[in-house]
Design a protein around this motif. Structure first.
Motif, PDB file in Angstrom:
ATOM      1  N   LYS A   1       0.781  -1.490  -0.095  1.00  0.00           N
ATOM      2  CA  LYS A   1      -0.145  -0.206  -0.085  1.00  0.00           C
ATOM      3  C   LYS A   1       0.863   1.445   0.042  1.00  0.00           C
ATOM      4  O   LYS A   1       0.589   2.030  -0.590  1.00  0.00           O
ATOM      5  CB  LYS A   1      -0.855  -0.224   1.294  1.00  0.00           C
ATOM      6  CG  LYS A   1      -2.160  -0.871   1.012  1.00  0.00           C
ATOM      7  CD  LYS A   1      -3.056  -0.692   2.068  1.00  0.00           C
ATOM      8  CE  LYS A   1      -2.875  -1.819   3.322  1.00  0.00           C
ATOM      9  NZ  LYS A   1      -3.713  -1.711   4.476  1.00  0.00           N
TER      10      LYS A   1
ATOM     11  N   TRP B   1       3.803   1.562  -1.026  1.00  0.00           N
ATOM     12  CA  TRP B   1       4.670   1.965  -2.537  1.00  0.00           C
ATOM     13  C   TRP B   1       3.570   2.283  -3.628  1.00  0.00           C
ATOM     14  O   TRP B   1       3.981   3.104  -4.300  1.00  0.00           O
ATOM     15  CB  TRP B   1       5.462   0.636  -2.722  1.00  0.00           C
ATOM     16  CG  TRP B   1       6.538   0.428  -2.168  1.00  0.00           C
ATOM     17  CD1 TRP B   1       7.054   0.091  -1.180  1.00  0.00           C
ATOM     18  CD2 TRP B   1       7.857   0.483  -3.131  1.00  0.00           C
ATOM     19  NE1 TRP B   1       8.287  -0.159  -0.887  1.00  0.00           N
ATOM     20  CE2 TRP B   1       9.021   0.132  -2.160  1.00  0.00           C
ATOM     21  CE3 TRP B   1       7.991   0.677  -4.192  1.00  0.00           C
ATOM     22  CZ2 TRP B   1      10.303   0.139  -2.419  1.00  0.00           C
ATOM     23  CZ3 TRP B   1       9.683   0.416  -4.805  1.00  0.00           C
ATOM     24  CH2 TRP B   1      10.454   0.320  -3.818  1.00  0.00           C
ATOM     25  N   LEU B   2       2.811   1.858  -3.451  1.00  0.00           N
ATOM     26  CA  LEU B   2       1.446   2.268  -4.315  1.00  0.00           C
ATOM     27  C   LEU B   2       0.887   3.561  -4.302  1.00  0.00           C
ATOM     28  O   LEU B   2       0.536   4.270  -4.982  1.00  0.00           O
ATOM     29  CB  LEU B   2       0.316   1.206  -4.643  1.00  0.00           C
ATOM     30  CG  LEU B   2       0.560   0.013  -4.933  1.00  0.00           C
ATOM     31  CD1 LEU B   2      -0.720  -0.929  -4.759  1.00  0.00           C
ATOM     32  CD2 LEU B   2       1.099  -0.019  -6.389  1.00  0.00           C
ATOM     33  N   ASN B   3       1.128   4.046  -3.042  1.00  0.00           N
ATOM     34  CA  ASN B   3       0.739   5.512  -2.642  1.00  0.00           C
ATOM     35  C   ASN B   3       2.002   6.274  -2.734  1.00  0.00           C
ATOM     36  O   ASN B   3       2.168   7.436  -2.169  1.00  0.00           O
ATOM     37  CB  ASN B   3       0.134   5.499  -1.199  1.00  0.00           C
ATOM     38  CG  ASN B   3      -1.126   5.007  -1.347  1.00  0.00           C
ATOM     39  OD1 ASN B   3      -1.910   5.454  -2.044  1.00  0.00           O
ATOM     40  ND2 ASN B   3      -1.423   4.169  -0.228  1.00  0.00           N
ATOM     41  N   SER B   4       3.023   5.795  -3.587  1.00  0.00           N
ATOM     42  CA  SER B   4       4.253   6.637  -3.764  1.00  0.00           C
ATOM     43  C   SER B   4       5.341   6.941  -2.461  1.00  0.00           C
ATOM     44  O   SER B   4       6.208   7.785  -2.809  1.00  0.00           O
ATOM     45  CB  SER B   4       3.799   7.830  -4.754  1.00  0.00           C
ATOM     46  OG  SER B   4       3.520   7.487  -5.945  1.00  0.00           O
TER      47      SER B   4
ATOM     48  N   VAL C   1       5.864   5.044  -7.454  1.00  0.00           N
ATOM     49  CA  VAL C   1       5.464   4.107  -8.470  1.00  0.00           C
ATOM     50  C   VAL C   1       4.298   4.674  -9.234  1.00  0.00           C
ATOM     51  O   VAL C   1       3.865   4.191 -10.246  1.00  0.00           O
ATOM     52  CB  VAL C   1       4.941   2.808  -7.604  1.00  0.00           C
ATOM     53  CG1 VAL C   1       4.392   1.856  -8.311  1.00  0.00           C
ATOM     54  CG2 VAL C   1       6.159   2.260  -6.970  1.00  0.00           C
ATOM     55  N   VAL C   2       3.249   5.487  -8.569  1.00  0.00           N
ATOM     56  CA  VAL C   2       1.828   6.044  -8.950  1.00  0.00           C
ATOM     57  C   VAL C   2       2.379   6.742 -10.163  1.00  0.00           C
ATOM     58  O   VAL C   2       1.472   6.535 -11.347  1.00  0.00           O
ATOM     59  CB  VAL C   2       0.919   6.619  -7.954  1.00  0.00           C
ATOM     60  CG1 VAL C   2      -0.209   7.027  -8.686  1.00  0.00           C
ATOM     61  CG2 VAL C   2       0.532   5.410  -6.702  1.00  0.00           C
TER      62      VAL C   2
ATOM     63  N   TYR D   1       3.767   4.743 -13.328  1.00  0.00           N
ATOM     64  CA  TYR D   1       2.590   3.988 -13.949  1.00  0.00           C
ATOM     65  C   TYR D   1       1.821   4.891 -14.843  1.00  0.00           C
ATOM     66  O   TYR D   1       1.314   4.709 -15.853  1.00  0.00           O
ATOM     67  CB  TYR D   1       1.535   3.291 -12.994  1.00  0.00           C
ATOM     68  CG  TYR D   1       0.302   2.898 -13.406  1.00  0.00           C
ATOM     69  CD1 TYR D   1       0.682   1.533 -14.450  1.00  0.00           C
ATOM     70  CD2 TYR D   1      -0.859   3.354 -13.673  1.00  0.00           C
ATOM     71  CE1 TYR D   1      -0.566   1.051 -15.090  1.00  0.00           C
ATOM     72  CE2 TYR D   1      -1.867   2.570 -14.145  1.00  0.00           C
ATOM     73  CZ  TYR D   1      -1.493   1.334 -14.935  1.00  0.00           C
ATOM     74  OH  TYR D   1      -2.696   0.779 -15.663  1.00  0.00           O
TER      75      TYR D   1
ATOM     76  N   PRO E   1       7.549   0.775 -13.198  1.00  0.00           N
ATOM     77  CA  PRO E   1       6.749   0.467 -12.079  1.00  0.00           C
ATOM     78  C   PRO E   1       6.481  -1.117 -11.738  1.00  0.00           C
ATOM     79  O   PRO E   1       6.465  -1.356 -10.601  1.00  0.00           O
ATOM     80  CB  PRO E   1       5.419   1.097 -12.329  1.00  0.00           C
ATOM     81  CG  PRO E   1       5.272   1.229 -13.880  1.00  0.00           C
ATOM     82  CD  PRO E   1       6.826   1.307 -14.279  1.00  0.00           C
TER      83      PRO E   1
ATOM     84  N   ILE F   1       7.136  -2.995  -8.254  1.00  0.00           N
ATOM     85  CA  ILE F   1       6.431  -4.001  -7.370  1.00  0.00           C
ATOM     86  C   ILE F   1       6.923  -5.072  -6.825  1.00  0.00           C
ATOM     87  O   ILE F   1       6.695  -5.610  -5.919  1.00  0.00           O
ATOM     88  CB  ILE F   1       5.081  -4.163  -8.244  1.00  0.00           C
ATOM     89  CG1 ILE F   1       4.257  -2.851  -8.494  1.00  0.00           C
ATOM     90  CG2 ILE F   1       4.132  -5.357  -7.513  1.00  0.00           C
ATOM     91  CD1 ILE F   1       3.762  -2.206  -7.153  1.00  0.00           C
TER      92      ILE F   1
ATOM     93  N   THR G   1       8.457  -4.404  -3.839  1.00  0.00           N
ATOM     94  CA  THR G   1       7.562  -4.250  -2.768  1.00  0.00           C
ATOM     95  C   THR G   1       7.339  -5.437  -2.244  1.00  0.00           C
ATOM     96  O   THR G   1       7.459  -5.664  -0.925  1.00  0.00           O
ATOM     97  CB  THR G   1       6.427  -3.455  -3.336  1.00  0.00           C
ATOM     98  OG1 THR G   1       6.614  -2.157  -3.976  1.00  0.00           O
ATOM     99  CG2 THR G   1       5.289  -3.666  -2.424  1.00  0.00           C
TER     100      THR G   1
END
Length: 131
Positions: free
Chosen positions: A32, A34-37, A50-51, A54, A92, A96, A99
């Protein structure tokens, strides 16, 4: 090595990390983050972007540039001044892997579970991971 030795070697590394529930929670939190940068490791906030990577890869002018870092790099070498560099989906995607699998190299520790670097954290070995 025979099959029994292979099996023992495969089981040795994860046996060092018996707190399964805690480890799953840490890995889910890391994904979460990593996906939220950004991610937090040992109290230090680390930008991951990462976001944005992408989103940027979706601006590629064609499939070849979108699909791989080699083509994106070649495209970027020929940009006119002021043009925005292209990002390939691999960028990206590789993030992951780090991550999920952790990344623990000098000055770049991204593993929420110290010492738990696994196959998924290394792009060269991730394709060998059984799950």
């Amino acid at each position: 090595m025979d099959a029994a030795e292979d099996r023992a070697a495969t089981e040795k590394h994860p046996a060092q990390f018996p707190a399964t529930s805690q480890n799953v929670r840490l890995l889910n939190e890391n994904i979460k983050n990593w996906l939220n940068s950004s991610s937090t490791v040992n109290g230090q906030v680390i930008p991951t972007n990462v976001v944005q990577k992408y989103k940027d890869c979706q601006q590629a002018p064609n499939y070849t540039v979108f699909s791989n870092t080699t083509s994106a790099q070649e495209w970027n070498e020929n940009l006119d001044q002021g043009e925005k560099p292209m990002v390939a989906l691999e960028s990206p995607h590789h993030s992951i892997h780090r991550t999920v699998g952790g990344c623990d190299i000098p000055s770049y520790n991204r593993s929420p579970i110290p010492g738990a670097i696994g196959d998924m954290g290394e792009n060269d070995t991730a394709g060998l991971h059984p799950t």
